[in-house]
Design an enzyme around this catalytic site. Sequence first.
Site, PDB file in Angstrom:
ATOM      1  N   HIS A 123       0.597   5.891  -2.770  1.00 56.02           N
ATOM      2  CA  HIS A 123       0.085   5.621  -1.664  1.00 56.02           C
ATOM      3  C   HIS A 123       1.485   5.182  -1.098  1.00 56.02           C
ATOM      4  O   HIS A 123       1.639   3.897  -0.690  1.00 56.02           O
ATOM      5  CB  HIS A 123       0.015   3.868  -3.158  1.00 56.02           C
ATOM      6  N   LYS A 131       3.173  -9.939   4.905  1.00 54.50           N
ATOM      7  CA  LYS A 131       3.044  -8.630   3.626  1.00 54.50           C
ATOM      8  C   LYS A 131       4.953  -8.628   3.297  1.00 54.50           C
ATOM      9  O   LYS A 131       6.148  -9.572   3.352  1.00 54.50           O
ATOM     10  CB  LYS A 131       3.713  -7.396   5.012  1.00 54.50           C
ATOM     11  N   ARG A 132       5.463  -7.772   1.813  1.00 55.04           N
ATOM     12  CA  ARG A 132       6.242  -7.365   0.832  1.00 55.04           C
ATOM     13  C   ARG A 132       7.737  -7.190   1.969  1.00 55.04           C
ATOM     14  O   ARG A 132       7.820  -6.887   3.340  1.00 55.04           O
ATOM     15  CB  ARG A 132       6.128  -6.669   0.118  1.00 55.04           C
ATOM     16  N   LYS A 186       9.639  -1.895   6.779  1.00 52.03           N
ATOM     17  CA  LYS A 186       8.129  -2.633   6.823  1.00 52.03           C
ATOM     18  C   LYS A 186       8.677  -3.135   8.743  1.00 52.03           C
ATOM     19  O   LYS A 186       8.156  -3.529   9.278  1.00 52.03           O
ATOM     20  CB  LYS A 186       7.803  -3.569   6.437  1.00 52.03           C
ATOM     21  N   THR A 209      -3.153  -2.340   5.032  1.00 59.32           N
ATOM     22  CA  THR A 209      -4.572  -3.386   4.709  1.00 59.32           C
ATOM     23  C   THR A 209      -4.356  -4.450   5.534  1.00 59.32           C
ATOM     24  O   THR A 209      -5.537  -4.794   5.625  1.00 59.32           O
ATOM     25  CB  THR A 209      -5.363  -3.073   3.200  1.00 59.32           C
ATOM     26  N   LYS A 223      -7.696  -6.609   7.848  1.00 60.03           N
ATOM     27  CA  LYS A 223      -8.078  -8.013   7.661  1.00 60.03           C
ATOM     28  C   LYS A 223      -7.477  -8.660   8.848  1.00 60.03           C
ATOM     29  O   LYS A 223      -8.074  -9.292   9.841  1.00 60.03           O
ATOM     30  CB  LYS A 223      -6.902  -8.648   6.770  1.00 60.03           C
TER      31      LYS A 223
HETATM   32  C1  26W Z   1       7.647   1.861  -8.929  1.00 63.73           C
HETATM   33  C2  26W Z   1       7.452   0.590  -7.801  1.00 63.73           C
HETATM   34  C3  26W Z   1       6.792   0.903  -7.416  1.00 63.73           C
HETATM   35  C4  26W Z   1       5.334  -0.076  -7.964  1.00 63.73           C
HETATM   36  C5  26W Z   1       4.712  -0.405  -6.388  1.00 63.73           C
HETATM   37  C6  26W Z   1       6.299   1.546  -7.111  1.00 63.73           C
HETATM   38  C7  26W Z   1       5.655   1.897  -5.815  1.00 63.73           C
HETATM   39  C8  26W Z   1       4.620   0.720  -5.404  1.00 63.73           C
HETATM   40  C9  26W Z   1       3.312   0.559  -4.967  1.00 63.73           C
HETATM   41  C10 26W Z   1       2.222   2.093  -4.373  1.00 63.73           C
HETATM   42  C11 26W Z   1       3.106   0.444  -3.376  1.00 63.73           C
HETATM   43  C12 26W Z   1       2.567  -0.361  -2.424  1.00 63.73           C
HETATM   44  O1  26W Z   1       1.863  -1.713  -2.740  1.00 63.73           O
HETATM   45  N1  26W Z   1       1.935   0.401  -1.598  1.00 63.73           N
HETATM   46  C13 26W Z   1       0.639   0.156  -0.332  1.00 63.73           C
HETATM   47  O2  26W Z   1      -0.243   0.570  -1.069  1.00 63.73           O
HETATM   48  C14 26W Z   1      -1.087   0.594  -0.106  1.00 63.73           C
HETATM   49  C15 26W Z   1      -2.692   0.422  -1.107  1.00 63.73           C
HETATM   50  O3  26W Z   1      -3.097   2.185  -0.688  1.00 63.73           O
HETATM   51  C16 26W Z   1      -1.018   1.024   1.198  1.00 63.73           C
HETATM   52  O4  26W Z   1      -1.777   0.137   2.056  1.00 63.73           O
HETATM   53  C17 26W Z   1       0.743   0.181   1.601  1.00 63.73           C
HETATM   54  O5  26W Z   1       0.905   1.251   3.113  1.00 63.73           O
HETATM   55  C18 26W Z   1       1.201   1.267   0.713  1.00 63.73           C
HETATM   56  O6  26W Z   1       2.960   0.487   1.015  1.00 63.73           O
END
Ligand code: 26W
Length: 817
Positions: free
Chosen positions: A361, A552-553, A558, A660, A664
Amino acid sequence: MKPTQQKQFDKASFQDSVKKHLSATYATTIETASERQWYLAMGRALAELTTFDLLATEADERIKKAKSVNYLSLEFLIGRLTGNNLISMGLYEQITEAMAELGHNLTDLLEEERDPSLGNGGLGRLAACFMDSCAAQEYPTVGYGLHYEYGLFKQSFKDGRQQEAPDAWSGVEGYPWEVARPELAQEIGFYGHVEVVSENGKEVRKWVPGMTVKAMPWDLPIVGYESNTVYPLRLWECKAIAPFSLASFNNGDYFEAQHALIDAGNITKVLYPNDNHEKGKTLRLMQQYFHSAASVRDILRRHEAAGYTLASLPKQETIQLNDTHPTIAIPELMRILMDEKGMSWDDAWAISSKTFAYTNHTLLPEALETWPESLIQRLLPRHMEIIFEINHRFLQEVRAMWPGDGEKQAKLSIIQEGFHRMVRMANLCVIGSYAVNGVAALHSQLVKKDLFPEFDAMYPTRLHNVTNGITPRRWLKFCNPGLSALITEKIGNEWPAKLEQLEGIAQFADDAEFQKEYMAVKKQNKQRLADWVSDNMGIELDTNAIFDVQIKRLHEYKRQHLDLLHVLALYHRLLKDPSFDMVPRVVFFAAKAAPGYHLAKEIIFAINKIAEKVNNDPRIGGKLKVVFIPDYRVSMAEIIIPAADVSQQISMAGKEASGTGNMKMALNGALTIGTMDGANVEIREEVGDDNIYIFGLDVDGVKRVKAAGYNPYDYYNADPLLKSSLDLLLGDEFTPGKPGLLRATYDSLLDGGDPYLCLADFASYVEAHEAMDAQYRDQAGWAKKAILNTALVGKFSSDRSIRDYVNNIWKLEAVSR
Ligand code: 26W
């Protein structure tokens, strides 16, 4: 295709059940119960209906025998369940009536539900949409996650700065939708050592954990849309078991046992609030192993209970890893197959490597998980041995492919050499999985070309794309009843399960009457949001203004600060350029910053301070408002998204895997202003160039600018509007008497090097906004574009995403009940 099911519903017995729960479960009476208790009792009464179907689905012989997907995710950002489940159960109207007869308004009752915020952002919300789509299409599914006691922190602002508070989502009364499944509890070990024992003349390695905890499952019902199928989202809660750590005590390892005692109660206490940034905390690895081990054991239990042999595991079960967070499930399955089931390495690997699939992701280097070898060694000694063995065998393949190329070996090895050796979880995932996918076409291409080119060469059929999607039930039918009714009037009511049918409204895009109705719905939704803002923040908004939204976060990539620069540019022009004219605009932000992410918190502070000044500046005549909505969460998104005119998707190209929220908002008729990043690229393909506002550098452009030695000052010095806008951050314009308080954002964009090229994209961004402003003045033209957005984004239903997984990766069949 499944037949559309209408639930058998007996209103009187439902009402009796609500009353029974009021007294028996919540110890109150019809006369004295609070609104919250009425909601809880209603929730319990509804959950009885779904639990019945959950158990019936579980007991269904055809489903037991069918191949199923196990979705392993540390996060499921499900949002409130009651309203959505009512839609899936087809009982929304009946329950409205039943509760009205009891003297209660359903909409008000639904507001009593706290969001279960068991995820950070995109990845967690995607998992929730996927569960909905699996159940809706009747693909046998179990979601496995963690039952955190505290979800993502609650956010508030104090003098503009983010404050975090714990989120005890299930409240003191417990969450009405969950059912405990104590009969399915598991014991999970940690620490300890490996012993070599001889069994039937064979040497077998056995892990003797130093500490054991209990994994207790809670099931949440995922109700298939208009079907009787209910699949579980199974969330594991960690409980201590006594006597705590007999082995360690007996070995005299008193300290380790004590240490373990402290950790055990903590394992599922709280969701880690980092998004796209890895922190490497021991407790986080404990969460990951706890989750993986409990889930793998539950999968094997179900598999064996269905009467299947271990060898047939890949035929019957697939395990989808949602990012690398559950990677340790791979060595855990290997360990069980070899050490507990007595298999050889080759037999175990033949099974394991055909069972796991992995979704990537993110490409951000700081988000790619690595764990210290020494930590895994201490916490999971047997797993570390297995990882070494996987690596050893893998490196032989690398040497065969690239003889004598030490660099390749170092790059691809699961172990990253150095002073502290680290385990690269993504490498382990790619090696241990039969399929790996990215989440949008562009992202998957970058996964192939930039992240894993050698893996692609070694395993040419392993890498896939599955473009993300969103569930149309929650993100249109439930959250936007006005637009849903309008659509249904035109094309019938099958679209929530067949989103591609929305194309049928494209023919009305030029119809003046339809445009009016469509824009009237948008206006109502804007009013609903304006009322919320007025009631909760005391800011009054004009619904004739453009509602411009970035939700978004908070993350530098971003580029919320690019959005903020545009706000500053508008403000500057309103004050300094008498000829400047703009359609009134409300710029909305909603975003949580990871508590340890300093710059992200400074950007929030800057936005809040600028909002305070702009919103109260009589000189600009109310033309510009800035609203930072606190505590962004699913239930807030459900109010904001239907009200958006403009959807901001402005990440630096190559950084947002998919997004995503972009889907929406387009579905709900907002026009996107965005970069050629993530799924924006595919949204543009679907809606056409005329109906989206693309700006800025694309992936190649970013590479070019960076390679040429990017200097943000070049842009700053060359563009007077940019310079004036940025310079507003330096004085005390927004922090009276305290100049320089907003410096952090300014500095990051100049002396800090502007790593995400905000300044390089600024001019093109401003231009795209000007084009939108001009278009908004022609309401019919705007309406046409908005309608076409709704009509043409059917591809982004998560039903389609799940079918892609099913056909290309999981290879399983729907089973209708
Ligand atoms: C270990 C720390 C950590 C925590 C969460 C690393 C990475 C994450 C996630 C992978 C971050 C995340 O939410 N990524 C998002 O995933 C969505 C679903 O596929 C995508 O639409 C977003 O672009 C992407 O940033």
